[in-house]
Each structure stands twice: as structure tokens, then as C-alpha cells.
Motif scaffolding. Structure first.
Motif, mmCIF file in Angstrom:
data_model
loop_
_atom_site.group_PDB
_atom_site.id
_atom_site.type_symbol
_atom_site.label_atom_id
_atom_site.label_comp_id
_atom_site.label_asym_id
_atom_site.label_seq_id
_atom_site.Cartn_x
_atom_site.Cartn_y
_atom_site.Cartn_z
ATOM 1 N N ARG A 1 17.179 9.444 -0.557
ATOM 2 C CA ARG A 1 16.710 8.172 -0.007
ATOM 3 C C ARG A 1 15.191 8.134 0.064
ATOM 4 N NH1 ARG A 1 20.995 8.678 4.866
ATOM 5 N NH2 ARG A 1 22.889 8.420 3.616
ATOM 6 N N LYS A 2 14.594 9.250 0.453
ATOM 7 C CA LYS A 2 13.130 9.290 0.568
ATOM 8 C C LYS A 2 12.465 9.164 -0.797
ATOM 9 C CE LYS A 2 12.598 9.511 4.966
ATOM 10 N NZ LYS A 2 11.969 8.344 5.651
ATOM 11 N N TYR A 3 12.998 9.865 -1.795
ATOM 12 C CA TYR A 3 12.416 9.768 -3.135
ATOM 13 C C TYR A 3 12.552 8.350 -3.678
ATOM 14 C CZ TYR A 3 11.677 14.807 -3.684
ATOM 15 O OH TYR A 3 11.232 16.093 -3.554
ATOM 16 N N LYS A 4 13.689 7.712 -3.424
ATOM 17 C CA LYS A 4 13.887 6.335 -3.902
ATOM 18 C C LYS A 4 12.963 5.369 -3.179
ATOM 19 C CE LYS A 4 18.648 7.087 -5.410
ATOM 20 N NZ LYS A 4 20.090 6.810 -5.165
ATOM 21 N N GLN A 5 12.756 5.573 -1.882
ATOM 22 C CA GLN A 5 11.793 4.757 -1.136
ATOM 23 C C GLN A 5 10.392 4.933 -1.705
ATOM 24 O OE1 GLN A 5 12.137 5.885 2.977
ATOM 25 N NE2 GLN A 5 14.184 4.998 3.206
ATOM 26 N N TYR A 6 10.070 6.162 -2.073
ATOM 27 C CA TYR A 6 8.750 6.470 -2.619
ATOM 28 C C TYR A 6 8.548 5.767 -3.959
ATOM 29 C CZ TYR A 6 4.758 9.347 -4.049
ATOM 30 O OH TYR A 6 3.530 9.775 -4.457
ATOM 31 N N LEU A 7 9.584 5.814 -4.798
ATOM 32 C CA LEU A 7 9.491 5.133 -6.088
ATOM 33 C C LEU A 7 9.323 3.625 -5.899
ATOM 34 C CD1 LEU A 7 12.146 6.902 -8.366
ATOM 35 C CD2 LEU A 7 9.668 6.908 -8.636
ATOM 36 N N ALA A 8 10.072 3.062 -4.951
ATOM 37 C CA ALA A 8 9.960 1.630 -4.685
ATOM 38 C C ALA A 8 8.547 1.283 -4.207
ATOM 39 C CB ALA A 8 10.996 1.206 -3.642
ATOM 40 N N TYR A 9 7.977 2.154 -3.394
ATOM 41 C CA TYR A 9 6.602 1.945 -2.918
ATOM 42 C C TYR A 9 5.610 1.991 -4.073
ATOM 43 C CZ TYR A 9 2.086 3.000 -0.795
ATOM 44 O OH TYR A 9 0.755 2.999 -0.464
ATOM 45 N N LEU A 10 5.772 2.963 -4.972
ATOM 46 C CA LEU A 10 4.873 3.068 -6.119
ATOM 47 C C LEU A 10 4.979 1.832 -7.009
ATOM 48 C CD1 LEU A 10 5.285 6.806 -7.238
ATOM 49 C CD2 LEU A 10 3.376 5.786 -5.990
ATOM 50 N N ASP A 11 6.199 1.360 -7.203
ATOM 51 C CA ASP A 11 6.391 0.173 -8.031
ATOM 52 C C ASP A 11 5.734 -1.049 -7.400
ATOM 53 O OD1 ASP A 11 7.779 1.610 -9.909
ATOM 54 O OD2 ASP A 11 9.751 1.113 -9.103
ATOM 55 N N SER A 12 5.867 -1.183 -6.080
ATOM 56 C CA SER A 12 5.257 -2.332 -5.400
ATOM 57 C C SER A 12 3.736 -2.258 -5.456
ATOM 58 C CB SER A 12 5.731 -2.405 -3.941
ATOM 59 O OG SER A 12 5.231 -1.312 -3.186
ATOM 60 N N LYS A 13 3.181 -1.045 -5.315
ATOM 61 C CA LYS A 13 1.726 -0.875 -5.414
ATOM 62 C C LYS A 13 1.238 -1.200 -6.815
ATOM 63 C CE LYS A 13 -0.966 0.657 -2.994
ATOM 64 N NZ LYS A 13 -1.969 -0.055 -2.172
ATOM 65 N N ASN A 14 1.994 -0.763 -7.813
ATOM 66 C CA ASN A 14 1.610 -1.019 -9.193
ATOM 67 C C ASN A 14 1.610 -2.518 -9.484
ATOM 68 O OD1 ASN A 14 1.016 -0.162 -11.930
ATOM 69 N ND2 ASN A 14 3.090 -0.802 -12.446
ATOM 70 N N LYS A 15 2.610 -3.229 -8.947
ATOM 71 C CA LYS A 15 2.700 -4.669 -9.148
ATOM 72 C C LYS A 15 1.528 -5.372 -8.468
ATOM 73 C CE LYS A 15 6.768 -6.353 -8.987
ATOM 74 N NZ LYS A 15 8.083 -6.817 -8.480
ATOM 75 N N THR A 16 1.214 -4.930 -7.239
ATOM 76 C CA THR A 16 0.093 -5.521 -6.497
ATOM 77 C C THR A 16 -1.228 -5.296 -7.222
ATOM 78 O OG1 THR A 16 1.250 -5.182 -4.405
ATOM 79 C CG2 THR A 16 -1.119 -5.559 -4.296
ATOM 80 N N ASP A 17 -1.408 -4.065 -7.723
ATOM 81 C CA ASP A 17 -2.653 -3.734 -8.432
ATOM 82 C C ASP A 17 -2.787 -4.535 -9.721
ATOM 83 O OD1 ASP A 17 -3.197 -1.961 -6.433
ATOM 84 O OD2 ASP A 17 -2.618 -0.178 -7.548
ATOM 85 N N THR A 18 -1.659 -4.761 -10.396
ATOM 86 C CA THR A 18 -1.684 -5.513 -11.653
ATOM 87 C C THR A 18 -2.092 -6.967 -11.405
ATOM 88 O OG1 THR A 18 0.044 -4.123 -12.596
ATOM 89 C CG2 THR A 18 -0.322 -6.268 -13.627
ATOM 90 N N ILE A 19 -1.540 -7.549 -10.334
ATOM 91 C CA ILE A 19 -1.881 -8.924 -9.971
ATOM 92 C C ILE A 19 -3.366 -9.034 -9.628
ATOM 93 C CG2 ILE A 19 -1.498 -10.759 -8.281
ATOM 94 C CD1 ILE A 19 1.423 -9.822 -8.140
ATOM 95 N N ALA A 20 -3.842 -8.044 -8.823
ATOM 96 C CA ALA A 20 -5.242 -8.053 -8.408
ATOM 97 C C ALA A 20 -6.172 -7.907 -9.605
ATOM 98 C CB ALA A 20 -5.490 -6.938 -7.401
ATOM 99 N N THR A 21 -5.780 -7.054 -10.560
ATOM 100 C CA THR A 21 -6.616 -6.844 -11.742
ATOM 101 C C THR A 21 -6.681 -8.100 -12.595
ATOM 102 O OG1 THR A 21 -6.042 -4.501 -11.799
ATOM 103 C CG2 THR A 21 -6.919 -5.441 -13.810
#
Length: 215
Positions: free
Chosen positions: A193-213
Motif C-alpha cells: 500500500r505504501k509503495y502504491k501510494q508513493y507511485l501515485a504521489y510521483l505521478d501526481s507531482k509529474n502531472k503538476t510539473d508538466t502543467i506548470a512547465t
């Protein structure tokens, strides 16, 4: 502009490295298995000495150590108990073990050590008597043992005799023995569960960074 792009590239490289590690860890853990909740399990008390073989550390003062790459485990409450790195060797050399502090600031706190290390005389080495040592059962046991911390302090130390006789609560099978398989899978499920939460967090950060860029 160059500095910003360089920093972004380094950051994305690290994120991809973390993502690969999490994905590999999930694959190694396998599928999550549905288990009864902790509150639905039957529990019983066992003395620590019934569950573990308890082995000593060995006194080694800082002035007598030689710097190296081998972890030296002290009675700490942080840094996974690693006090320093040495090249020394002695009778406390161990691995795949739960180290439990019976003195110092980290009294009653335990840390799992998959790597080869040596232990101070303020740390005991715990090996399961009736089940193969593994990270998941030992991490479950770490939390169980920690529940006893409030009983001990500088005026009532977690010494060898008290450590041996202290009773811990464990989930049990229908026959009344510790349910090691449940404990192992419970810890695996938590890690998944923790690893999956971590992956979901990384994906959300990547999406946010892409929008900002793009903006």
C-alpha cells in the motif's frame, strides 16, 4: 534558463529512479492478500524468550573502532540504530536480524538489519525460534515489542532478565501458536500500500510539473 532546465532534468532523473525502485519492490512483494483486520484476530501473550533467541552485542568504544563500511549498531532511537561505519569484526557479527535496545535513549526500540553489521553491548540480537527470520515478521515484531516501552525508563531498565520475561501480545492460530504467516502477509500488505501510494504521489507531482512547465 540553463540552470532551471538542468535542475529539472536532474529532478526528473531522480523521480524516474524512485519510480523504478517502487515498481520493482511491488513486483517482488506480489499481490496483496485479503486478511482479517487486527481487531478480528485472536491474540495471546507470550514471553519474549518463548518467541526469540536473544543474543548479545559486544562492547566496542568509539576510540577503538576503525572507520570502514560495516554498520555498527548502537542504542539509538534514529538512523536505524547505525552509530557509525567501521571495518571492525567481532562475535556480534550478524544480519537479517532484529536489534533491540535495552539501554540508552532508544530503550525497547528495535530496528531490522538485513545487512551485515556488528552490535554494541547495549543492543540485543533477536532471532525467531520457530519461524524463518524475514523482514516482514521482524518488522511486525518491532512494533509489538515497542508497545512495552512505557513500562521502562532509566530507573527501570529493559535489562536482560526483564527483556526475557516481558510478555508481548501476538495474533494466534486456532491451535494457539503465534500466527507468523498472518504477521508476514500483514506487513507485506502494508508495504504494498505504501509503495502504491508513493507511485501515485510521483505521478501526481509529474502531472503538476508538466502543467506548470507548459504554462
Amino acid at each position: 534558463k540553463y540552470m532551471a532546465e538542468y535542475t529539472q532534468q536532474k529532478r526528473l532523473s531522480l523521480i524516474n529512479k524512485y519510480r523504478t525502485y517502487a515498481q520493482k519492490s511491488i513486483a517482488n512483494l506480489g499481490e496483496e492478500v485479503k486478511l482479517p483486520a487486527l481487531s478480528e484476530m485472536s491474540w495471546d501473550s507470550f514471553s519474549i524468550s518463548d518467541v526469540f533467541d536473544i543474543l548479545p552485542g559486544k562492547r566496542l568504544v568509539a576510540a577503538d573502532t576503525t572507520p570502514g563500511s560495516r554498520p555498527f549498531i548502537g542504542a539509538l532511537d534514529n538512523n536505524n540504530g547505525v552509530a557509525r561505519f567501521v571495518s571492525d569484526n567481532n562475535a556480534s557479527l550478524d544480519r537479517n536480524v532484529l536489534g533491540v535496545n535495552y539501554d540508552g535513549n532508544g530503550m525497547v526500540i528495535g530496528f531490522y538489519h538485513p545487512y551485515e553489521c556488528i552490535f554494541s553491548d547495549s543492543v540485543k540480537r533477536f532471532h525467531l525460534k520457530s519461524y524463518k527470520d524475514n523482514a516482514f515478521v521482524l518488522l511486525f515484531m518491532k512494533v509489538v515489542i515497542l508497545q512495552q516501552k512505557s513500562k521502562f525508563g532509566y530507573l527501570y531498565k529493559f535489562n536482560a532478565e526483564r527483556m526475557t520475561n516481558t510478555r508481548i501480545m501476538l495474533p494466534v492460530t486456532d491451535s494457539g501458536t503465534p500466527d507468523y504467516e498472518y504477521m508476514e502477509q500483514y506487513a507485506k500488505n502494508m508495504m504494498l500500500r505504501k509503495y502504491k501510494q508513493y507511485l501515485a504521489y510521483l505521478d501526481s507531482k509529474n502531472k503538476t510539473d508538466t502543467i506548470a512547465t507548459n504554462d
